[in-house]
Scaffold this motif. Structure first.
Motif, PDB file in Angstrom:
ATOM      1  N   ASP A 301       5.603 -12.792  -4.926  1.00  0.00           N
ATOM      2  CA  ASP A 301       5.260 -11.392  -5.193  1.00  0.00           C
ATOM      3  C   ASP A 301       4.943 -10.661  -3.894  1.00  0.00           C
ATOM      4  N   THR A 304       8.077  -9.883  -2.142  1.00  0.00           N
ATOM      5  CA  THR A 304       8.780  -8.795  -2.829  1.00  0.00           C
ATOM      6  C   THR A 304       8.203  -7.454  -2.416  1.00  0.00           C
ATOM      7  N   ARG A 305       6.877  -7.421  -2.339  1.00  0.00           N
ATOM      8  CA  ARG A 305       6.216  -6.146  -2.050  1.00  0.00           C
ATOM      9  C   ARG A 305       6.324  -5.731  -0.593  1.00  0.00           C
ATOM     10  N   LEU A 311       8.402  -2.128  -2.803  1.00  0.00           N
ATOM     11  CA  LEU A 311       7.138  -1.798  -3.441  1.00  0.00           C
ATOM     12  C   LEU A 311       7.318  -1.092  -4.778  1.00  0.00           C
ATOM     13  N   ALA A 314       7.257  -3.675  -7.465  1.00  0.00           N
ATOM     14  CA  ALA A 314       6.202  -4.695  -7.386  1.00  0.00           C
ATOM     15  C   ALA A 314       5.064  -4.385  -8.354  1.00  0.00           C
ATOM     16  N   ASP A 315       4.334  -5.431  -8.697  1.00  0.00           N
ATOM     17  CA  ASP A 315       3.164  -5.293  -9.575  1.00  0.00           C
ATOM     18  C   ASP A 315       1.972  -4.904  -8.713  1.00  0.00           C
ATOM     19  N   LEU A 316       1.654  -3.606  -8.679  1.00  0.00           N
ATOM     20  CA  LEU A 316       0.595  -3.095  -7.808  1.00  0.00           C
ATOM     21  C   LEU A 316      -0.594  -2.611  -8.627  1.00  0.00           C
ATOM     22  N   VAL A 378       3.903   5.259  -4.661  1.00  0.00           N
ATOM     23  CA  VAL A 378       3.204   4.124  -4.054  1.00  0.00           C
ATOM     24  C   VAL A 378       2.551   4.554  -2.746  1.00  0.00           C
ATOM     25  N   ARG A 380       0.851   3.005   0.406  1.00  0.00           N
ATOM     26  CA  ARG A 380       0.650   1.765   1.157  1.00  0.00           C
ATOM     27  C   ARG A 380      -0.524   1.966   2.108  1.00  0.00           C
ATOM     28  N   ARG A 388      -0.528   1.915  -6.752  1.00  0.00           N
ATOM     29  CA  ARG A 388       0.396   2.828  -7.439  1.00  0.00           C
ATOM     30  C   ARG A 388      -0.410   4.004  -8.001  1.00  0.00           C
TER      31      ARG A 388
END
Length: 390
Positions: A301, A304-305, A311, A314-316, A378, A380, A388
């Protein structure tokens, strides 16, 4: 079967100081299970990686056939250990301490063998003491002895108060060692004074003195102060593998070298690629407290992010901004609400000016920039964290 020399090598490995190896060798040579003490004060519900160092050493004693005695300081926690503190700790109620203690025990058994551990609450003897007995115990220690402590001396030099109840703490910890007849006491380097008080009290009681084994202090994620929940720079043992992995990936390359030494007891090869070495560290630590599969999923994960810059898929953590809409405030709030990390506005300013903060893939370098109302996307925060919005 381990020889005495082999056992001594295993047990002393990774310790900052042992007082003394010869005494430990002699005790191991008695061919009996040693009573090995580790005291923990449940001042908060979480155990973090810093606590895991002494717990892991206690597990090594267990694996060699010795008796692990975990003392839950339900009375000492109400005082609060002054070791390494520049100010007095806030006092807790007995009810708060007992609630935290339940969580502590479950987390400790992520490392210790439940079947081979003895859990003792020091309220068992302190609650039964009369005031006359308290006075007699206090008479065994001088004020001069207490004020030798570096943390107390520093507070005196700065004109900061030392409360009378704080001076009780080393005496109470030392009396724990008398009551359980400890052969060995474990603790961080900041516990050495308290452990030595225990040795003195044992001698006065006519019993063999415990061996002091102190472990290195693990710096927190910020690399500046020791790992502490109150400072927000910790990795808790009950966090998900995903959160563990992400937090460890946020440490500096310099701190990573020390984490390898303390947590893995390994020396990081000089030619190791920093990013790959950090991923390996994060994965191994996450696997220690979860499963290999969960640790691998956390790494996948993360890649991936961040490694694949994907992103959007991705699971944020979801973050809903408060009234503040400027990115400086949003960064501070997002760290606190989504990751439990305290960042100052100065910290956020440095991240913005350094190009770490991105909105929808674009760097936000202007510290006065504002998020438009109703926008989703998103945000960052740094190289390892994103949220998110919307």
């Amino acid at each position: 079967m381990q020889t005495t020399s082999d056992a001594l090598d295993i047990l002393c490995r990774g310790c900052e100081k042992v007082l003394s190896p010869d005494d430990l060798r002699a005790k191991l040579g008695e061919n009996r299970p040693l009573r090995v003490k580790l005291g923990v004060d449940p001042t908060a519900p979480d155990i973090h990686l810093g606590h895991s160092i002494s717990l892991s050493k206690l597990r090594e004693f267990q694996d060699l056939g010795h008796e692990a005695i975990l003392i839950i300081g339900d009375f000492t926690a109400m005082i609060g250990d002054p070791s390494g503190r520049s100010v007095t700790r806030p006092q807790l109620t007995h009810e708060q301490v007992l609630s935290n203690a339940k969580s502590y025990q479950e987390q400790a058994f992520k490392i210790l063998s439940r079947e081979r551990s003895k859990i003792v609450f020091n309220g068992e003897w302190f609650e039964a003491m009369s005031f006359d007995e308290v006075i007699k115990l206090n008479s065994r220690v001088t004020l001069q002895q207490m004020l030798v402590r570096e943390d107390f001396r520093d507070r005196l030099d700065r004109g900061q108060p030392i409360r009378a109840h704080e001076i009780q703490y080393p005496i109470m910890q030392g009396w724990d060692s008398v009551k359980i007849r400890a052969d060995v006491e474990l603790g961080g380097t900041d516990q050495l004074f308290n452990i030595m008080v225990g040795r003195d009290l044992q001698r006065e009681e006519g019993m063999p003195q415990q061996v002091a084994m102190v472990m290195p202090i693990l710096e927190g994620l910020d690399g500046k102060q020791k790992m502490s929940k109150s400072l927000g720079n910790y990795v808790a043992l009950n966090e998900s593998a995903h959160d563990m992995f992400g937090k460890i990936m946020s440490i500096s390359d310099e701190l990573m070298v020390r984490y390898y030494q303390i947590l893995l007891k390994e020396t990081l090869p000089a030619d190791a690629h920093p990013m790959e070495a950090k991923k390996a560290l994060a994965q191994r630590v996450a696997a220690r407290f979860h499963t290999a599969e969960e640790a691998q999923a956390a790494r996948t994960d993360f890649e991936t992010r961040f490694s694949k810059k994907d992103l959007d898929h991705a699971d944020l953590p979801a973050y809903t901004p408060g009234e503040a809409r400027d990115f400086l405030s949003l960064v501070v709030e997002a760290y606190a609400k989504c990751f439990g990390i305290a960042k100052s506005r100065s910290d956020a300013r440095r991240l913005l000016e350094g190009g770490s903060v991105q909105w929808k893939g674009e760097k936000i370098g202007d510290v006065k920039a504002v998020l438009a109302g109703g926008e989703a996307g998103v945000l960052r925060l740094d190289k390892t964290r994103a949220v998110r919005i919307g």
